[in-house]
Scaffold this active site. Sequence first.
Site, PDB file in Angstrom:
ATOM      1  N   LYS A  99       4.432   0.545   9.609  1.00  0.00           N
ATOM      2  CA  LYS A  99       4.530   1.827   8.910  1.00  0.00           C
ATOM      3  C   LYS A  99       3.936   2.951   9.737  1.00  0.00           C
ATOM      4  O   LYS A  99       4.386   4.090   9.660  1.00  0.00           O
ATOM      5  CB  LYS A  99       3.828   1.729   7.553  1.00  0.00           C
ATOM      6  CG  LYS A  99       4.682   1.013   6.527  1.00  0.00           C
ATOM      7  CD  LYS A  99       4.086   1.100   5.142  1.00  0.00           C
ATOM      8  CE  LYS A  99       3.089  -0.002   4.929  1.00  0.00           C
ATOM      9  NZ  LYS A  99       2.627  -0.092   3.533  1.00  0.00           N
ATOM     10  N   GLU A 154       0.868  -1.163   0.000  1.00  0.00           N
ATOM     11  CA  GLU A 154       0.000   0.000   0.000  1.00  0.00           C
ATOM     12  C   GLU A 154       0.913   1.223   0.000  1.00  0.00           C
ATOM     13  O   GLU A 154       1.819   1.312   0.837  1.00  0.00           O
ATOM     14  CB  GLU A 154      -0.884  -0.007   1.253  1.00  0.00           C
ATOM     15  CG  GLU A 154      -1.906   1.098   1.195  1.00  0.00           C
ATOM     16  CD  GLU A 154      -2.822   1.151   2.412  1.00  0.00           C
ATOM     17  OE1 GLU A 154      -2.736   0.264   3.281  1.00  0.00           O
ATOM     18  OE2 GLU A 154      -3.606   2.111   2.470  1.00  0.00           O
ATOM     19  N   ARG A 209       5.324 -12.983   9.460  1.00  0.00           N
ATOM     20  CA  ARG A 209       6.026 -11.759   9.090  1.00  0.00           C
ATOM     21  C   ARG A 209       7.365 -11.679   9.811  1.00  0.00           C
ATOM     22  O   ARG A 209       7.591 -12.340  10.816  1.00  0.00           O
ATOM     23  CB  ARG A 209       5.171 -10.530   9.377  1.00  0.00           C
ATOM     24  CG  ARG A 209       4.854 -10.291  10.845  1.00  0.00           C
ATOM     25  CD  ARG A 209       4.236  -8.904  11.047  1.00  0.00           C
ATOM     26  NE  ARG A 209       3.156  -8.638  10.119  1.00  0.00           N
ATOM     27  CZ  ARG A 209       3.062  -7.515   9.385  1.00  0.00           C
ATOM     28  NH1 ARG A 209       3.962  -6.571   9.484  1.00  0.00           N
ATOM     29  NH2 ARG A 209       2.055  -7.324   8.578  1.00  0.00           N
TER      30      ARG A 209
HETATM   31  P1  ATP Z   1       3.021  -2.585   8.102  1.00  0.00           P
HETATM   32  O1  ATP Z   1       2.415  -3.606   9.006  1.00  0.00           O
HETATM   33  O2  ATP Z   1       4.499  -2.418   8.259  1.00  0.00           O
HETATM   34  O3  ATP Z   1       2.307  -1.295   8.089  1.00  0.00           O
HETATM   35  P2  ATP Z   1       1.664  -3.596   5.852  1.00  0.00           P
HETATM   36  O4  ATP Z   1       1.472  -5.046   5.862  1.00  0.00           O
HETATM   37  O5  ATP Z   1       0.498  -2.735   6.171  1.00  0.00           O
HETATM   38  O6  ATP Z   1       2.937  -3.226   6.676  1.00  0.00           O
HETATM   39  P3  ATP Z   1       1.755  -3.406   3.030  1.00  0.00           P
HETATM   40  O7  ATP Z   1       2.157  -2.261   2.199  1.00  0.00           O
HETATM   41  O8  ATP Z   1       0.343  -3.829   3.022  1.00  0.00           O
HETATM   42  O9  ATP Z   1       2.236  -3.096   4.488  1.00  0.00           O
HETATM   43  O10 ATP Z   1       2.687  -4.655   2.737  1.00  0.00           O
HETATM   44  C1  ATP Z   1       2.968  -5.133   1.463  1.00  0.00           C
HETATM   45  C2  ATP Z   1       3.333  -6.573   1.541  1.00  0.00           C
HETATM   46  O11 ATP Z   1       4.449  -6.742   2.403  1.00  0.00           O
HETATM   47  C3  ATP Z   1       2.210  -7.397   2.121  1.00  0.00           C
HETATM   48  O12 ATP Z   1       2.066  -8.553   1.330  1.00  0.00           O
HETATM   49  C4  ATP Z   1       2.672  -7.738   3.506  1.00  0.00           C
HETATM   50  O13 ATP Z   1       2.205  -8.986   3.888  1.00  0.00           O
HETATM   51  C5  ATP Z   1       4.193  -7.730   3.364  1.00  0.00           C
HETATM   52  N1  ATP Z   1       4.805  -7.375   4.636  1.00  0.00           N
HETATM   53  C6  ATP Z   1       4.618  -6.246   5.351  1.00  0.00           C
HETATM   54  N2  ATP Z   1       5.309  -6.280   6.508  1.00  0.00           N
HETATM   55  C7  ATP Z   1       5.965  -7.465   6.523  1.00  0.00           C
HETATM   56  C8  ATP Z   1       6.864  -8.102   7.443  1.00  0.00           C
HETATM   57  N3  ATP Z   1       7.213  -7.525   8.586  1.00  0.00           N
HETATM   58  N4  ATP Z   1       7.340  -9.324   7.124  1.00  0.00           N
HETATM   59  C9  ATP Z   1       7.005  -9.907   5.968  1.00  0.00           C
HETATM   60  N5  ATP Z   1       6.175  -9.374   5.060  1.00  0.00           N
HETATM   61  C10 ATP Z   1       5.652  -8.168   5.322  1.00  0.00           C
HETATM   62 MG    MG Z   2      -1.247  -3.678   4.672  1.00  0.00          MG
END
Ligand code: ATP
Ligand code: MG
Length: 568
Positions: free
Chosen positions: A273, A37, A263
């Site tokens: 984020k 995102e 994760r």
């Molecule tokens: P955050 O929790 O840091 O805000 P998010 O999951 O909301 O991250 P996205 O932009 O939706 O952020 O993430 C894009 C992709 O990266 C998704 O498929 C998510 O599963 C993966 N991702 C995000 N954080 C991690 C992590 N700590 N370990 C592995 N994969 C991750």
């Molecule tokens: Mg997300």
Amino acid sequence: MTTPDLPAPSDFIRAIVAQDLTAGKHGGRVVTRFPPEPNGYLHIGHAKSICLNFGIANEHHGVCHLRYDDTNPTTEDPEYVQAIQEDVRWLGFEWGDKLFYASDYFEQLYLYAVQLIKKGKAYVDSLSAEEIRRYRGTLTEPGKDSPYRTRSVEENLDLFRRMRADEFEEGAHVLRARIDMASPNINLRDPVLYRILRAHHYRTGDKWCIYPTYDYAHPLSDAIEGITHSICTLEFEDHRPLYDWVIEQCDTPHRPQQIEFARLNLSHTVMSKRKLLELVEKRYVAGWDDPRLPTLKGLRRRGYTPEAIRAFCEHIGVAKRDATIEAALLEHFIREDLNRRAPRVMGVLRPLRVVIDNYPEGQVEEVEAVNNPEDPRMGTRKVPFSRVLYIEREDFREDPPKQFFRLAPGREVRLRYAYIIQCTGVVKDERTGEVVELRCTYDPQTRSGSAQAGRKVKGTLHWVSAAQALEAEVRLYDSLLQNSVGGPTDAQDFTAQLNPHSLERLTGCRVEPSLAGSSPGHRYQFERQGYFCVDPDSTKDRLVFNRTVSLKDTWAKVEKAQRGEESG
Ligand code: ATP
Ligand code: MG
């Protein structure tokens, strides 16, 4: 005849993909996606997902899409869109023409929703957000039906059309899936598919005032793109039945399969984020690329290489159980990488002036220094040696403890690549008593590489020649958080756990003249001090270095090198 064994898949996701290929599922295709995102910069956790998704696609001659999951207009920004592409490329992956935006599917998603309404699988609910929450029930109690759940298809179609036509206030209505208000899985209790949001979207502008939820948009975006394996993090496991419901009910031509993995959590730092944004906005750090952050931009500025990050991601692998990885493991991988490729130089972080009384005034000789003992092909360079030098302040003790083998009054040490010197006097500031200069003598017979060089001394110090050295600023980093894990709940104020000593700026450092003109991003090992990277804050006249990581065991290494030198 036997067929040669293929290497066993290295993790459970790769095992599923391999099985699917053998079974001919998805027509033998492998299509994955990385779906960020655009509401922040990418971090090391995203790197794990990127390595996994692009890695699996590459291993099977498949493709990995880069898709912006940009269905939430209030938090998204084109600045992030740009930065994400730079970071994925920097990490070493390429999506070719497979760049997509979920916002490009808004019309299609709307039409799928109309189909759901027509099939009686979705309805417009007019309860308030608060009422919807109350009606949803709890983990132990079933929810109850909204009074609007029985609206006719015609009425639903009319209301949904008018929601899109901007006839209602935010919150007046939502579109919900009609599944089961008594389901043990709360995600299946008639989840919201669309809400009214009168927000400007960075790509679609004001065209839409209704926006799909993640649970609705994500499976359909995957299906529209023909994704075969939709790999996501563990918190979506309970959403998988909803993912499958959406695919099933919309009867999409492609049927992607959601697979969850744990994760990446890293000790001593924050990864969400939301928290990273807070650190940036409240100026706890200098920006998204602050070298203390686990963002890819921060790690890069700190001096991390894409190779080290990829090796780290490969090493930690993927599993189904949540765990926290020690930050020290990530450091291990950058050390390994830089040990192989970073040229060695001498830099003095906290200079102490040394005058060699018996060295001819005005004379400068050049000593030969090895650029990388790990890689003879990197050759040697000349380093100027003269009467006035700087050594590291902590390499001198007036009153040395027992195990201190560095410089002290009357003691001898070797200056790396040069001579053995002896400390003959100490000059102090009259007022403060601080040591400001050492007087020494050198033994001209002991130049490294000469016949007598092998005389035994216990310590070897790095140094620079005062007249030729360049002045530099050095930034040393410690962990962002004082404790290994940030606040256990989101409610807790993690900023209280920030390490007040996470950044130390040293000015007036001195580095050898071979570093003149080094441009940002260049990496070096400062002997005995660690690995350093030239920071973009450097100017023509003043270099700024970030310490990427210290050396693991400084003293053992130097001692080993010294033993080699003394015996050789
Ligand atoms: P955050 O929790 O840091 O805000 P998010 O999951 O909301 O991250 P996205 O932009 O939706 O952020 O993430 C894009 C992709 O990266 C998704 O498929 C998510 O599963 C993966 N991702 C995000 N954080 C991690 C992590 N700590 N370990 C592995 N994969 C991750
Ligand atoms: Mg997300």
